[in-house]
Design a protein around this motif. Structure first.
Motif, mmCIF file in Angstrom:
data_model
loop_
_atom_site.group_PDB
_atom_site.id
_atom_site.type_symbol
_atom_site.label_atom_id
_atom_site.label_comp_id
_atom_site.label_asym_id
_atom_site.label_seq_id
_atom_site.Cartn_x
_atom_site.Cartn_y
_atom_site.Cartn_z
ATOM 1 N N GLY A 174 39.391 47.522 27.710
ATOM 2 C CA GLY A 174 38.430 46.536 27.235
ATOM 3 C C GLY A 174 38.267 46.453 25.732
ATOM 4 O O GLY A 174 37.687 45.492 25.216
ATOM 5 N N ALA A 175 38.777 47.432 24.991
ATOM 6 C CA ALA A 175 38.575 47.471 23.542
ATOM 7 C C ALA A 175 39.293 46.326 22.835
ATOM 8 O O ALA A 175 38.749 45.708 21.914
ATOM 9 C CB ALA A 175 39.031 48.815 22.980
ATOM 10 N N ALA A 176 40.528 46.039 23.241
ATOM 11 C CA ALA A 176 41.283 44.959 22.593
ATOM 12 C C ALA A 176 40.590 43.618 22.796
ATOM 13 O O ALA A 176 40.531 42.787 21.880
ATOM 14 C CB ALA A 176 42.703 44.908 23.146
ATOM 15 N N TYR A 177 40.059 43.400 23.987
ATOM 16 C CA TYR A 177 39.353 42.147 24.277
ATOM 17 C C TYR A 177 38.096 42.019 23.431
ATOM 18 O O TYR A 177 37.822 40.946 22.873
ATOM 19 C CB TYR A 177 38.996 42.094 25.761
ATOM 20 C CG TYR A 177 38.222 40.856 26.156
ATOM 21 C CD1 TYR A 177 38.839 39.609 26.195
ATOM 22 C CD2 TYR A 177 36.875 40.944 26.489
ATOM 23 C CE1 TYR A 177 38.138 38.479 26.563
ATOM 24 C CE2 TYR A 177 36.163 39.811 26.845
ATOM 25 C CZ TYR A 177 36.790 38.576 26.889
ATOM 26 O OH TYR A 177 36.089 37.460 27.239
ATOM 27 N N ASP A 238 47.617 41.950 30.808
ATOM 28 C CA ASP A 238 46.792 40.833 31.284
ATOM 29 C C ASP A 238 45.493 41.272 31.940
ATOM 30 O O ASP A 238 44.771 40.446 32.485
ATOM 31 C CB ASP A 238 47.591 39.982 32.289
ATOM 32 C CG ASP A 238 48.793 39.327 31.641
ATOM 33 O OD1 ASP A 238 48.714 38.988 30.450
ATOM 34 O OD2 ASP A 238 49.822 39.166 32.325
ATOM 35 N N GLY A 239 45.189 42.571 31.930
ATOM 36 C CA GLY A 239 43.955 43.060 32.521
ATOM 37 C C GLY A 239 44.223 43.971 33.704
ATOM 38 O O GLY A 239 45.184 43.780 34.460
ATOM 39 N N LEU A 240 43.368 44.972 33.888
ATOM 40 C CA LEU A 240 43.538 45.954 34.961
ATOM 41 C C LEU A 240 43.599 45.293 36.337
ATOM 42 O O LEU A 240 44.458 45.631 37.153
ATOM 43 C CB LEU A 240 42.381 46.961 34.918
ATOM 44 C CG LEU A 240 42.327 47.982 36.052
ATOM 45 C CD1 LEU A 240 43.570 48.866 36.059
ATOM 46 C CD2 LEU A 240 41.058 48.838 35.939
ATOM 47 N N SER A 241 42.690 44.358 36.608
ATOM 48 C CA SER A 241 42.683 43.700 37.923
ATOM 49 C C SER A 241 44.007 43.013 38.209
ATOM 50 O O SER A 241 44.597 43.189 39.278
ATOM 51 C CB SER A 241 41.550 42.664 38.002
ATOM 52 O OG SER A 241 40.304 43.283 38.084
ATOM 53 N N THR A 281 33.509 43.754 33.547
ATOM 54 C CA THR A 281 34.348 42.554 33.582
ATOM 55 C C THR A 281 35.337 42.560 32.416
ATOM 56 O O THR A 281 36.516 42.226 32.575
ATOM 57 C CB THR A 281 33.487 41.287 33.535
ATOM 58 O OG1 THR A 281 32.627 41.260 34.676
ATOM 59 C CG2 THR A 281 34.350 40.036 33.531
ATOM 60 N N ALA A 282 34.863 42.961 31.236
ATOM 61 C CA ALA A 282 35.747 43.045 30.066
ATOM 62 C C ALA A 282 36.847 44.075 30.289
ATOM 63 O O ALA A 282 38.011 43.850 29.936
ATOM 64 C CB ALA A 282 34.932 43.392 28.824
ATOM 65 N N ALA A 283 36.492 45.206 30.884
ATOM 66 C CA ALA A 283 37.478 46.262 31.119
ATOM 67 C C ALA A 283 38.494 45.848 32.188
ATOM 68 O O ALA A 283 39.676 46.188 32.101
ATOM 69 C CB ALA A 283 36.772 47.548 31.527
ATOM 70 N N LEU A 284 38.037 45.124 33.207
ATOM 71 C CA LEU A 284 38.920 44.717 34.301
ATOM 72 C C LEU A 284 39.845 43.576 33.908
ATOM 73 O O LEU A 284 40.983 43.509 34.362
ATOM 74 C CB LEU A 284 38.096 44.283 35.516
ATOM 75 C CG LEU A 284 37.419 45.368 36.341
ATOM 76 C CD1 LEU A 284 36.559 44.724 37.421
ATOM 77 C CD2 LEU A 284 38.445 46.301 36.972
ATOM 78 N N ILE A 333 33.546 45.250 46.012
ATOM 79 C CA ILE A 333 33.816 43.943 45.412
ATOM 80 C C ILE A 333 35.321 43.689 45.424
ATOM 81 O O ILE A 333 36.110 44.534 44.987
ATOM 82 C CB ILE A 333 33.297 43.874 43.964
ATOM 83 C CG1 ILE A 333 31.773 44.033 43.936
ATOM 84 C CG2 ILE A 333 33.694 42.552 43.311
ATOM 85 C CD1 ILE A 333 31.198 44.058 42.538
ATOM 86 N N THR A 334 35.720 42.528 45.922
ATOM 87 C CA THR A 334 37.139 42.175 45.951
ATOM 88 C C THR A 334 37.661 41.937 44.545
ATOM 89 O O THR A 334 37.053 41.206 43.753
ATOM 90 C CB THR A 334 37.362 40.916 46.802
ATOM 91 O OG1 THR A 334 36.902 41.166 48.139
ATOM 92 C CG2 THR A 334 38.834 40.532 46.841
ATOM 93 N N LEU A 335 38.783 42.549 44.216
ATOM 94 C CA LEU A 335 39.401 42.356 42.905
ATOM 95 C C LEU A 335 40.093 41.003 42.843
ATOM 96 O O LEU A 335 40.750 40.579 43.795
ATOM 97 C CB LEU A 335 40.430 43.455 42.628
ATOM 98 C CG LEU A 335 39.880 44.866 42.415
ATOM 99 C CD1 LEU A 335 41.035 45.855 42.278
ATOM 100 C CD2 LEU A 335 38.979 44.928 41.187
#
Length: 347
Positions: A174-177, A238-241, A281-284, A333-335
């Motif tokens: 999430g840091a880059a975002y 593109d994100g963990l999710s 949300t930012a981290a995912l 929660i569904t990813l």
């Protein structure tokens, strides 16, 4: 990008420009037999498997030169390609760099870009062995192809995750975002001004994660040292999710990750609070962290948990159980893949 000294690219010509930008390059890998200066590079891997990846970066889509220094852009352009090779459990050895250049760029501008590329190559032990240049009507375009090598029995793809495997991630997310959000905010605040001082104090880590990311060469080395070959692996661009769903889809499995195990840096949390954004949300979904997401067999738990900079965040399940995150209050929660998509229609 105007400077006291400005050399027009036309004064050198295409081949003169290439020679000017690459004349100091010295090859460092035994597999690089012939580099810049011929019709093609000549490489020799002597029984190793060859890995190839490529990225296309477009001004106004992937980067904004309002706040991205050209040297940082060159460095990042190279490193994100190295990251793809490390994500296959390989070693990057060579890159080629092709540029589309508009008339507003000078030779000095491109020297800065190449200084960043060469710095990345020096740090990661990679050779720049070729490329191309062309005029562009739409600003700056960068295309980087990276060639690497890997042992046949150690190359890791996305399709090998098995039920009960542990899901691991390196570093923090999430840091880059959040660094991007900070840069965009300061751009809006000072739009049109020529003399200003952006409010970056205390957020240096976030800016570095966005402007000068690093590929996790160290994690690949630690895994090898521990005798661990992941069953599946990707880098988080593109994100963990999104990346976890790729692994689950290609491996035909499901997954469970746990909110309280997702690694997040303090500066990321503070910035999310300042922006009134949901931290998880930012981290995912933020992307551009270039950390490694990988799975390992359950029996490797103690070994992988002992690795510095690695966190076990969940496990692989049967496909019919789907892909979910368990929240702090035990809600499932569904990813969903909500990471950045350059081809998505604008709202």
């Amino acid at each position: 990008m105007e400077k006291e000294k400005r050399t027009e690219i036309a004064s050198l010509g295409e081949f003169g420009l290439i020679d000017h930008l690459t004349k100091q390059i010295q090859l460092k890998n035994a597999s690089s037999l012939k580099g810049v200066g011929d019709d093609a590079a000549v490489l020799d891997y002597q029984g190793k498997r060859t890995l190839v990846t490529t990225d296309l970066l477009l001004e106004g889509v992937h980067f904004d030169l309002t706040y991205v220094p050209l040297k940082h852009l060159g460095y990042k352009s190279a490193v994100v390609n190295f990251s793809d090779i490390y994500a296959m459990n390989g070693i990057p050895r060579q890159i080629t760099v092709s540029l589309g250049i508009s008339k507003r760029f000078s030779v000095e501008d491109l020297e800065e870009l190449y200084a960043g590329i060469q710095l990345a190559c020096d740090i990661y032990g990679v050779d720049l062995v070729g490329g191309d240049t062309s005029a562009s009507m739409t600003g700056l375009t960068i295309s980087v192809t990276c060639i690497g090598e890997g042992d046949p029995d150690k190359i890791v793809c996305r399709d090998g995750a098995k039920e009960n495997d542990l899901i691991c991630v390196s570093g923090d997310l999430g840091a880059a975002y959040m660094g991007l959000q900070l840069l965009e905010r300061e751009k809006r605040i000072f739009a049109g001004e020529t003399e200003f001082k952006p409010a970056f104090e205390g957020h240096e880590y976030l800016l570095e994660r966005q402007l000068k990311p690093e590929a996790r060469k160290d994690i690949v080395a630690e895994l090898d040292k521990a005798g661990i070959v992941p069953t599946a692996m990707m880098d988080i661009s593109d994100g963990l999710s999104s990346e976890l769903l790729h692994i689950c889809s290609q491996s035909h499995v499901g997954c469970r990750i746990y909110e309280d195990r997702i690694p997040i840096d303090y500066q990321t949390a503070a910035m999310a609070e300042e922006f009134n954004m949901n931290l998880v949300t930012a981290a995912l979904n933020g992307g551009e962290d270039y950390e490694l997401l990988f799975t390992v067999p359950l029996e490797k738990h103690d070994a992988v948990a002992a690795l510095p900079g690695v966190r076990v965040i969940g496990h692989i399940t049967k496909p019919e159980l789907g892909c979910c995150m368990i929240t702090r209050d035990d809600t499932e929660i569904t990813l969903r893949a909500q990471g950045w998509n350059s081809l998505a229609e604008e709202e």
